[in-house]
Design an enzyme around this catalytic site. Structure first.
Site, PDB file in Angstrom:
ATOM      1  N   LEU A   8       0.812  -1.209   0.000  1.00  0.00           N
ATOM      2  CA  LEU A   8       0.000   0.000   0.000  1.00  0.00           C
ATOM      3  C   LEU A   8       0.850   1.266   0.000  1.00  0.00           C
ATOM      4  O   LEU A   8       1.745   1.420   0.839  1.00  0.00           O
ATOM      5  CB  LEU A   8      -0.896   0.009   1.240  1.00  0.00           C
ATOM      6  CG  LEU A   8      -1.969  -1.084   1.318  1.00  0.00           C
ATOM      7  CD1 LEU A   8      -2.334  -1.357   2.765  1.00  0.00           C
ATOM      8  CD2 LEU A   8      -3.206  -0.668   0.530  1.00  0.00           C
ATOM      9  N   ASP A   9       0.570   2.148  -0.918  1.00  0.00           N
ATOM     10  CA  ASP A   9       1.184   3.462  -0.910  1.00  0.00           C
ATOM     11  C   ASP A   9       0.670   4.243   0.304  1.00  0.00           C
ATOM     12  O   ASP A   9      -0.411   3.953   0.829  1.00  0.00           O
ATOM     13  CB  ASP A   9       0.830   4.188  -2.213  1.00  0.00           C
ATOM     14  CG  ASP A   9       1.294   5.624  -2.235  1.00  0.00           C
ATOM     15  OD1 ASP A   9       2.488   5.857  -1.963  1.00  0.00           O
ATOM     16  OD2 ASP A   9       0.471   6.514  -2.508  1.00  0.00           O
ATOM     17  N   ALA A  10       1.439   5.248   0.719  1.00  0.00           N
ATOM     18  CA  ALA A  10       1.035   6.041   1.883  1.00  0.00           C
ATOM     19  C   ALA A  10       0.264   7.293   1.480  1.00  0.00           C
ATOM     20  O   ALA A  10      -0.955   7.374   1.650  1.00  0.00           O
ATOM     21  CB  ALA A  10       2.268   6.413   2.716  1.00  0.00           C
ATOM     22  N   ASP A  11       0.966   8.273   0.912  1.00  0.00           N
ATOM     23  CA  ASP A  11       0.365   9.580   0.664  1.00  0.00           C
ATOM     24  C   ASP A  11      -0.652   9.568  -0.467  1.00  0.00           C
ATOM     25  O   ASP A  11      -0.390   9.036  -1.551  1.00  0.00           O
ATOM     26  CB  ASP A  11       1.459  10.606   0.359  1.00  0.00           C
ATOM     27  CG  ASP A  11       2.250  10.951   1.611  1.00  0.00           C
ATOM     28  OD1 ASP A  11       1.642  11.006   2.695  1.00  0.00           O
ATOM     29  OD2 ASP A  11       3.473  11.148   1.511  1.00  0.00           O
ATOM     30  N   LYS A 155      10.484   3.773  -5.545  1.00  0.00           N
ATOM     31  CA  LYS A 155       9.490   3.553  -6.587  1.00  0.00           C
ATOM     32  C   LYS A 155       9.742   4.575  -7.697  1.00  0.00           C
ATOM     33  O   LYS A 155      10.022   5.741  -7.379  1.00  0.00           O
ATOM     34  CB  LYS A 155       8.074   3.733  -6.023  1.00  0.00           C
ATOM     35  CG  LYS A 155       7.708   2.813  -4.881  1.00  0.00           C
ATOM     36  CD  LYS A 155       6.274   3.030  -4.395  1.00  0.00           C
ATOM     37  CE  LYS A 155       6.069   4.375  -3.710  1.00  0.00           C
ATOM     38  NZ  LYS A 155       4.688   4.537  -3.170  1.00  0.00           N
TER      39      LYS A 155
END
Length: 225
Positions: A8-11, A155
């Site tokens: 899962l990406d954060a921002d 990434k």
């Protein structure tokens, strides 16, 4: 279960970066003696996005990026404030503001309940991201945190995802899923690494290219995995 492992990406996927950024920017502009009006906020954000795009393309480093964006912005404002000092103050303030996007905690809780292995994958600055993430109510469901600054890769590089999967025990890539809002870092990164992708696209933008899955709400991820 289609995807036991979810990266899962954060921002702008789980955390509301725009809100944190705006709060920290208002503090920093006041510190630099500048008005915190919407025009200046928009100007900084555009300059910042340009530098992050250059970072994702390997055209700059993070230490250079974080100061150069402030140098460009302060120059555009005609300010004589020190860019490095402005950045240091901004980063301290940014780490103090943590806002979780609506539905993110519930999503992570349900995924964990179903037995998925959850990992956070982010290009953000390590100290800032760890402070913001640890303050989020969703953090308790996502024990593994991978930050580019600590890994020596970012990434959308294949190496970043190779390192993440190695740390997770080397699961089959087809059983993993990269979830994020950025086509250039999250989706492109997953594709580079041979990992299925799920684009979180709440604004309904046109895709640059086809991705494996696309969702408009966080809750919709539950129908994918």
């Amino acid at each position: 279960m289609n995807y036991p492992y979810i990266l899962l990406d954060a921002d702008d996927t789980l955390l509301d970066f725009d809100r944190s950024e705006t709060c920290a920017l208002r503090d920093t502009l006041a510190r630099c003696g500048l008005p915190s009006d919407d025009g200046l906020l928009a100007r900084y954000k555009e300059i910042n996005k340009g530098w992050w795009r250059a970072f994702e393309c390997g055209e700059t480093t993070k230490p250079a990026l974080v100061v150069a964006r402030w140098a460009d912005f302060l120059r555009a404002c005609g300010s004589g404030a020190n860019p490095a000092a402005a950045n240091a103050f901004y980063m301290e303030r940014l780490g103090s503001y943590s806002f979780t996007l609506p539905g993110a905690e519930a999503l992570c809780a349900e995924l964990a309940r179903r037995g998925h292995v959850l990992a956070l994958v982010t290009n953000g600055t390590a100290d800032v991201q760890r402070r913001r993430w640890s303050a989020s109510p969703a953090a308790k469901y996502v024990p593994q945190v991978f930050i580019s600054e600590e890994m020596g890769s970012q990434k959308p590089e294949k190496r970043f995802f190779d390192q993440v999967l190695a740390a997770l025990g080397g699961p089959d890539r087809g059983r993993c899923l990269v979830v994020g809002d950025s086509e250039t870092s999250d989706m492109r990164g997953g594709k580079n690494a041979g990992i299925p992708t799920c684009w979180y696209n709440p604004a309904g933008r046109a895709a640059a290219e086809p991705w494996d899955h696309e969702i408009r709400t966080l809750a919709a991820l539950l129908t994918v995995v």
